[in-house]
Design a protein around this motif. Structure first.
Motif, PDB file in Angstrom:
ATOM      1  N   HIS A 143      32.297  48.832  40.214  1.00  0.00           N
ATOM      2  CA  HIS A 143      33.260  49.298  39.306  1.00  0.00           C
ATOM      3  C   HIS A 143      34.731  49.700  39.544  1.00  0.00           C
ATOM      4  O   HIS A 143      35.734  49.509  38.901  1.00  0.00           O
ATOM      5  N   SER A 144      34.552  50.428  40.735  1.00  0.00           N
ATOM      6  CA  SER A 144      35.769  51.268  41.021  1.00  0.00           C
ATOM      7  C   SER A 144      36.258  50.992  42.459  1.00  0.00           C
ATOM      8  O   SER A 144      35.490  50.130  43.224  1.00  0.00           O
ATOM      9  N   LYS A 145      37.681  51.027  42.757  1.00  0.00           N
ATOM     10  CA  LYS A 145      37.937  51.244  44.038  1.00  0.00           C
ATOM     11  C   LYS A 145      37.841  52.457  44.627  1.00  0.00           C
ATOM     12  O   LYS A 145      38.396  53.474  44.702  1.00  0.00           O
ATOM     13  N   THR A 147      38.596  43.106  46.629  1.00  0.00           N
ATOM     14  CA  THR A 147      38.096  44.491  47.017  1.00  0.00           C
ATOM     15  C   THR A 147      37.097  44.754  47.512  1.00  0.00           C
ATOM     16  O   THR A 147      36.676  45.413  48.469  1.00  0.00           O
ATOM     17  N   VAL A 148      35.866  43.937  47.100  1.00  0.00           N
ATOM     18  CA  VAL A 148      34.645  44.054  47.681  1.00  0.00           C
ATOM     19  C   VAL A 148      34.499  43.424  49.132  1.00  0.00           C
ATOM     20  O   VAL A 148      33.937  44.148  50.160  1.00  0.00           O
ATOM     21  N   ARG A 149      35.085  42.349  49.381  1.00  0.00           N
ATOM     22  CA  ARG A 149      35.288  41.862  50.695  1.00  0.00           C
ATOM     23  C   ARG A 149      36.060  42.669  51.633  1.00  0.00           C
ATOM     24  O   ARG A 149      35.508  43.061  52.852  1.00  0.00           O
ATOM     25  N   ASP A 162      42.971  50.257  39.655  1.00  0.00           N
ATOM     26  CA  ASP A 162      41.743  50.174  38.825  1.00  0.00           C
ATOM     27  C   ASP A 162      41.301  48.520  39.060  1.00  0.00           C
ATOM     28  O   ASP A 162      42.322  47.345  39.460  1.00  0.00           O
ATOM     29  N   ASN A 163      40.232  48.519  39.003  1.00  0.00           N
ATOM     30  CA  ASN A 163      39.434  46.898  38.959  1.00  0.00           C
ATOM     31  C   ASN A 163      39.676  46.088  37.555  1.00  0.00           C
ATOM     32  O   ASN A 163      40.389  45.104  37.620  1.00  0.00           O
TER      33      ASN A 163
END
Length: 397
Positions: A128-130, A173-175, A304-305
């Protein structure tokens, strides 16, 4: 209300894990609340696992809380310490879960992984978040802690059978954080989706009247955590530049560590007559009125995502101004269902002034936001339920 631990015969509990739950209010908490509400409506048996909070609430479903302490820099949030809770581990071992879904990789996420290993049930984690930004703020004095905790976060997601993200661009962001596994996009919903059934223009005009907004004023809004990471310095400086050029009314809703600083800056800049800081608004009907009675939602955040607040504003016909290149801006088509600009108070103020003088452009984005950015939580949880069933069949218990 008795919980699942008083009923050993309880079957097929859907475990929803998160580090925040009411009375704490944020976007992830709202998502969890709606998951639980609609799962229950659809005949599922949800069980929320979350840190203990001193404020007592009764729920028509099971809520399991474990030991926690307040986070000084992020009031009213609390950090869960399951290792200091002598009862939580056996309670979770003895509860018959059918599937686990953790919306947080921290203490509740670690408990979900524990249950997965002991009960051999499938686990979903939603990103959900950074998280790195939050950690860098929390550990400013001990920055060496950040990479250690980030490694734990990735270990949590690696332990999941599926990892979900709320919109496609979150993958970047996840990568960046180092997760290499497969990702599934499952959008967030909106509990204001069906709030407006009649004429949008008339509905918004009535809401503005209730708010006391003058006909010649443009109504601006921010809802969310009052933290500098969300670009609130840009918002305050934008208001400073607009003052004397465009008649405006600005409402801030929410709380956070920057709340008092924002209020002081507003006062020092002589903007108190134009700006109101409301704090947390828990009543969703009142909040809905603020959304509907606003012309623009200001959200200059790279933090924010996939912010729920942008979609909540859209449901009430209020388009957002977001930053070009931000993750949150993926769903925005400039001028069609919102507006994009640079991270600059000058650019924000210039755009707002332009829209003040071009009401037709503003109305186009208002209608477009409502038509393209709104999906009900009921519809989302229908999809979620199908995905749960599919994962249970594939992984099993």
């Amino acid at each position: 209300m008795k919980g699942p631990f008083s009923h050993p015969e309880a079957k097929e509990l859907y475990g929803i894990f998160n580090d925040s739950f009411p009375p704490i209010l944020d976007g992830v908490t709202l998502a969890v609340e709606n998951y639980v509400y609609w799962l229950q409506r659809k005949g599922k048996m949800p069980c929320v696992v979350t840190p203990w909070n001193p404020e007592k609430n009764d729920y028509p479903f099971d809520v399991v809380r474990y030991f926690s302490l307040p986070i000084a820099s992020r009031h009213p949030y609390r950090y869960g310490y399951p290792k200091l809770d002598p009862f939580i581990w056996k309670r979770l071992r003895d509860t018959n879960f059918k599937i686990l879904h953790s919306h947080c990789p921290f203490s509740s996420g670690r408990l979900a992984v524990y249950v997965k290993k002991h009960q051999h049930v499938p686990l979903i984690g939603t990103f959900h978040s950074k998280y790195r930004s939050d950690l860098e703020h929390s550990f400013r004095k001990t920055p060496w802690m950040v990479p250690i905790i980030m490694k734990r976060i990735i270990n949590f997601f690696n332990a999941c059978d599926e990892v979900w993200i709320p919109q496609a661009q979150v993958e970047d962001t996840v990568r960046e954080y180092g997760f290499t596994g497969p990702l599934t996009v499952v959008e967030n919903g909106n509990d204001f989706a069906s709030a407006i059934t009649g004429n949008l223009k008339e509905y918004k005009a009535a809401a503005k009247k209730r708010m006391g907004v003058a006909e010649n004023e443009i109504a601006l809004l921010f809802v969310g955590q009052h933290i500098w990471e969300k670009g609130l310095d840009i918002v305050v400086d934008t208001l400073r530049l607009l003052h004397g050029k465009v008649p405006f009314r600005m409402n801030f809703i929410g709380t956070g560590y920057a709340f008092d600083d924002i209020r002081k800056r507003i006062s020092d800049l002589g903007l108190s007559e134009n700006v109101t800081l409301h704090g947390v608004v828990k009543d969703r009907d009142i909040l809905k009125n603020y959304y509907a009675g606003s012309d623009l939602f200001l959200f200059p955040s790279f933090y924010d995502n996939a912010p729920l607040v942008v979609r909540e504003a859209a449901a009430m016909g209020t388009p957002s101004i977001l930053l070009k290149g931000s993750t949150a801006s993926e769903v925005i088509r400039d001028g069609k269902n919102g507006f994009l600009t640079d991270k600059s108070p000058e650019k924000f103020a210039e755009l707002i002034e332009s829209l003040y003088h071009d009401q037709e452009r503003l109305r186009t984005a208002s209608s477009g936001a409502k038509e393209t950015l709104v999906r009900s939580w009921e519809d989302v949880v229908d999809e979620v339920s199908d995905r749960y069933d599919s994962l249970i069949k594939r992984v099993g218990k």
